[in-house]
Write a protein that holds these residues in place. Structure first.
Motif, PDB file in Angstrom:
ATOM      1  N   THR A 118     -12.670  35.399   9.420  1.00  0.00           N
ATOM      2  CA  THR A 118     -13.737  35.281  10.227  1.00  0.00           C
ATOM      3  C   THR A 118     -13.470  34.310  11.308  1.00  0.00           C
ATOM      4  N   LEU A 119     -13.536  34.736  12.619  1.00  0.00           N
ATOM      5  CA  LEU A 119     -13.624  33.762  13.774  1.00  0.00           C
ATOM      6  C   LEU A 119     -15.121  33.387  14.062  1.00  0.00           C
ATOM      7  N   ARG A 120     -16.015  34.269  13.705  1.00  0.00           N
ATOM      8  CA  ARG A 120     -17.508  34.085  14.251  1.00  0.00           C
ATOM      9  C   ARG A 120     -18.304  34.953  13.253  1.00  0.00           C
ATOM     10  N   LEU A 121     -19.498  34.193  12.648  1.00  0.00           N
ATOM     11  CA  LEU A 121     -20.348  34.919  11.808  1.00  0.00           C
ATOM     12  C   LEU A 121     -21.457  34.791  12.262  1.00  0.00           C
ATOM     13  N   VAL A 122     -22.407  35.878  12.380  1.00  0.00           N
ATOM     14  CA  VAL A 122     -23.792  35.840  12.556  1.00  0.00           C
ATOM     15  C   VAL A 122     -24.556  36.582  11.554  1.00  0.00           C
ATOM     16  N   ARG A 123     -25.663  36.258  11.195  1.00  0.00           N
ATOM     17  CA  ARG A 123     -26.476  36.737  10.312  1.00  0.00           C
ATOM     18  C   ARG A 123     -27.659  37.703  11.274  1.00  0.00           C
ATOM     19  N   VAL A 124     -27.568  38.693  11.295  1.00  0.00           N
ATOM     20  CA  VAL A 124     -28.500  39.619  12.062  1.00  0.00           C
ATOM     21  C   VAL A 124     -29.577  40.066  11.432  1.00  0.00           C
ATOM     22  N   GLY A 125     -29.800  40.024  10.067  1.00  0.00           N
ATOM     23  CA  GLY A 125     -30.874  40.539   9.454  1.00  0.00           C
ATOM     24  C   GLY A 125     -31.102  40.281   8.019  1.00  0.00           C
ATOM     25  N   ILE A 126     -32.396  40.100   7.614  1.00  0.00           N
ATOM     26  CA  ILE A 126     -32.640  39.694   6.257  1.00  0.00           C
ATOM     27  C   ILE A 126     -33.655  40.725   5.885  1.00  0.00           C
ATOM     28  N   GLY A 127     -33.382  41.763   4.728  1.00  0.00           N
ATOM     29  CA  GLY A 127     -34.317  42.803   4.601  1.00  0.00           C
ATOM     30  C   GLY A 127     -34.608  43.749   5.579  1.00  0.00           C
ATOM     31  N   ALA A 128     -35.890  43.683   6.151  1.00  0.00           N
ATOM     32  CA  ALA A 128     -36.310  44.690   7.427  1.00  0.00           C
ATOM     33  C   ALA A 128     -36.640  43.753   8.303  1.00  0.00           C
ATOM     34  N   LEU A 129     -36.136  42.332   8.427  1.00  0.00           N
ATOM     35  CA  LEU A 129     -36.386  41.616   9.547  1.00  0.00           C
ATOM     36  C   LEU A 129     -34.838  41.410  10.217  1.00  0.00           C
ATOM     37  N   ASP A 130     -34.991  41.763  11.554  1.00  0.00           N
ATOM     38  CA  ASP A 130     -33.895  41.722  12.327  1.00  0.00           C
ATOM     39  C   ASP A 130     -34.183  40.907  13.535  1.00  0.00           C
ATOM     40  N   ILE A 131     -32.996  39.729  13.982  1.00  0.00           N
ATOM     41  CA  ILE A 131     -33.333  38.766  14.624  1.00  0.00           C
ATOM     42  C   ILE A 131     -33.406  39.129  16.213  1.00  0.00           C
ATOM     43  N   PHE A 132     -32.805  40.347  16.441  1.00  0.00           N
ATOM     44  CA  PHE A 132     -33.110  41.251  17.820  1.00  0.00           C
ATOM     45  C   PHE A 132     -34.386  41.492  18.012  1.00  0.00           C
ATOM     46  N   SER A 133     -34.929  42.077  17.099  1.00  0.00           N
ATOM     47  CA  SER A 133     -36.433  42.537  17.158  1.00  0.00           C
ATOM     48  C   SER A 133     -37.216  41.618  17.209  1.00  0.00           C
ATOM     49  N   LEU A 134     -36.963  40.294  16.683  1.00  0.00           N
ATOM     50  CA  LEU A 134     -37.928  39.086  16.770  1.00  0.00           C
ATOM     51  C   LEU A 134     -37.611  38.292  17.962  1.00  0.00           C
ATOM     52  N   GLY A 135     -36.525  39.049  18.682  1.00  0.00           N
ATOM     53  CA  GLY A 135     -36.614  38.177  20.193  1.00  0.00           C
ATOM     54  C   GLY A 135     -36.009  36.783  20.183  1.00  0.00           C
ATOM     55  N   LEU A 136     -35.282  36.395  19.164  1.00  0.00           N
ATOM     56  CA  LEU A 136     -34.781  34.963  19.006  1.00  0.00           C
ATOM     57  C   LEU A 136     -33.432  34.595  19.697  1.00  0.00           C
ATOM     58  N   LEU A 137     -33.555  33.590  20.438  1.00  0.00           N
ATOM     59  CA  LEU A 137     -32.093  33.290  21.035  1.00  0.00           C
ATOM     60  C   LEU A 137     -32.022  32.044  20.058  1.00  0.00           C
ATOM     61  N   PRO A 138     -30.600  31.571  20.285  1.00  0.00           N
ATOM     62  CA  PRO A 138     -30.291  30.225  19.628  1.00  0.00           C
ATOM     63  C   PRO A 138     -31.302  29.077  19.679  1.00  0.00           C
ATOM     64  N   GLY A 139     -31.822  28.566  18.636  1.00  0.00           N
ATOM     65  CA  GLY A 139     -32.532  27.342  18.638  1.00  0.00           C
ATOM     66  C   GLY A 139     -33.950  27.833  18.755  1.00  0.00           C
ATOM     67  N   ASP A 140     -34.215  29.212  19.012  1.00  0.00           N
ATOM     68  CA  ASP A 140     -35.762  29.661  18.888  1.00  0.00           C
ATOM     69  C   ASP A 140     -36.213  29.740  17.460  1.00  0.00           C
ATOM     70  N   SER A 141     -37.680  29.764  17.229  1.00  0.00           N
ATOM     71  CA  SER A 141     -38.378  30.055  16.096  1.00  0.00           C
ATOM     72  C   SER A 141     -39.514  30.694  16.409  1.00  0.00           C
ATOM     73  N   ILE A 142     -40.009  31.506  15.387  1.00  0.00           N
ATOM     74  CA  ILE A 142     -41.380  32.131  15.589  1.00  0.00           C
ATOM     75  C   ILE A 142     -42.137  32.123  14.154  1.00  0.00           C
ATOM     76  N   GLU A 143     -43.393  31.754  14.275  1.00  0.00           N
ATOM     77  CA  GLU A 143     -44.033  31.946  12.871  1.00  0.00           C
ATOM     78  C   GLU A 143     -44.108  33.437  12.689  1.00  0.00           C
ATOM     79  N   LEU A 144     -44.021  33.966  11.441  1.00  0.00           N
ATOM     80  CA  LEU A 144     -44.375  35.457  11.022  1.00  0.00           C
ATOM     81  C   LEU A 144     -45.674  35.598  10.721  1.00  0.00           C
ATOM     82  N   PRO A 145     -46.534  36.331  10.689  1.00  0.00           N
ATOM     83  CA  PRO A 145     -47.790  36.638  10.233  1.00  0.00           C
ATOM     84  C   PRO A 145     -47.647  36.437   8.672  1.00  0.00           C
ATOM     85  N   ALA A 146     -48.716  35.939   8.388  1.00  0.00           N
ATOM     86  CA  ALA A 146     -48.885  35.606   6.726  1.00  0.00           C
ATOM     87  C   ALA A 146     -49.088  36.876   6.076  1.00  0.00           C
ATOM     88  N   ARG A 147     -48.683  36.982   4.754  1.00  0.00           N
ATOM     89  CA  ARG A 147     -48.585  38.502   4.197  1.00  0.00           C
ATOM     90  C   ARG A 147     -48.085  38.015   2.740  1.00  0.00           C
TER      91      ARG A 147
END
Length: 191
Positions: A153-182
């Motif tokens: 592996t030259l580059r490794l990116v985790r793009v999803g955990i369960g139903a969550l996807d980094i692109f649908s969350l709109g996160l660039l490197p260093g960005d974070s977002i609080e997800l709704p309480a559930r």
């Protein structure tokens, strides 16, 4: 309960305490009393979830829950179908055999941000992108799996955990977002 999603940048260690030579989670996340639910090594980047809820942390991180984590790996060389089948059926890494997973080719991802610093470029050796969807998450597992089948592996990116996807969350490197309480189980269906 708090749940945050972070796009962990390359080179950041998965701890909040300061490090002499690397950025830590404290450089990106200013919310107190949250902890990573799982890890990404400093050479890996992408989706990392943080929470203050121990049960949710276990649900996300522990392999017994079989929560799918999706990775895009840029590997050295061009894996053939036999190598992908080997990855999918489980790889003997010496200290354990990986669980079966999904493995397949993907096109060079246009949505992916440039890595800083960029990976090394070698004109004589091609690089190929593959996607792995695993339910484990042992130390450097994806890197060890691709190396074991002959394609480091030259580059490794985790793009999803369960139903969550980094692109649908709109996160660039260093960005974070609080997800709704559930409920601890919402949003983490197997994919």
């Amino acid at each position: 309960m708090r749940l945050l999603a972070l796009n962990k940048p390359f080179g950041t260690i998965c701890q909040f305490s300061p490090h002499e030579t690397r950025a830590s989670l404290a450089d990106w996340v200013k919310v107190p009393d949250v902890y990573p639910a799982g890890r990404l090594d400093s050479d890996s980047e992408g989706l990392l979830l943080l929470t203050d809820d121990g049960a949710l942390q276990a649900r996300i991180a522990e392999p017994r829950h079989k929560l799918v984590k999706r990775y895009w790996a840029q590997v050295e060389g061009e894996p053939d179908e036999a190598a992908l089948q080997h990855l999918a059926h489980g790889v003997d890494l010496g200290d354990y055999v990986t669980r079966p997973c999904r493995a397949g080719y993907i096109e060079s991802p246009a949505a992916l941000w440039p890595r800083n610093p960029p990976i090394r470029y070698r004109a004589a050796i091609p690089a190929t992108w593959i996607e792995l969807a695993i339910t484990e998450g042992k130390n450097r597992q994806v890197r060890r799996m691709t190396a074991a089948v002959g394609f480091p592996t030259l580059r490794l990116v985790r793009v999803g955990i369960g139903a969550l996807d980094i692109f649908s969350l709109g996160l660039l490197p260093g960005d974070s977002i609080e997800l709704p309480a559930r409920s601890p189980w919402d949003g983490f269906a197997k994919t």
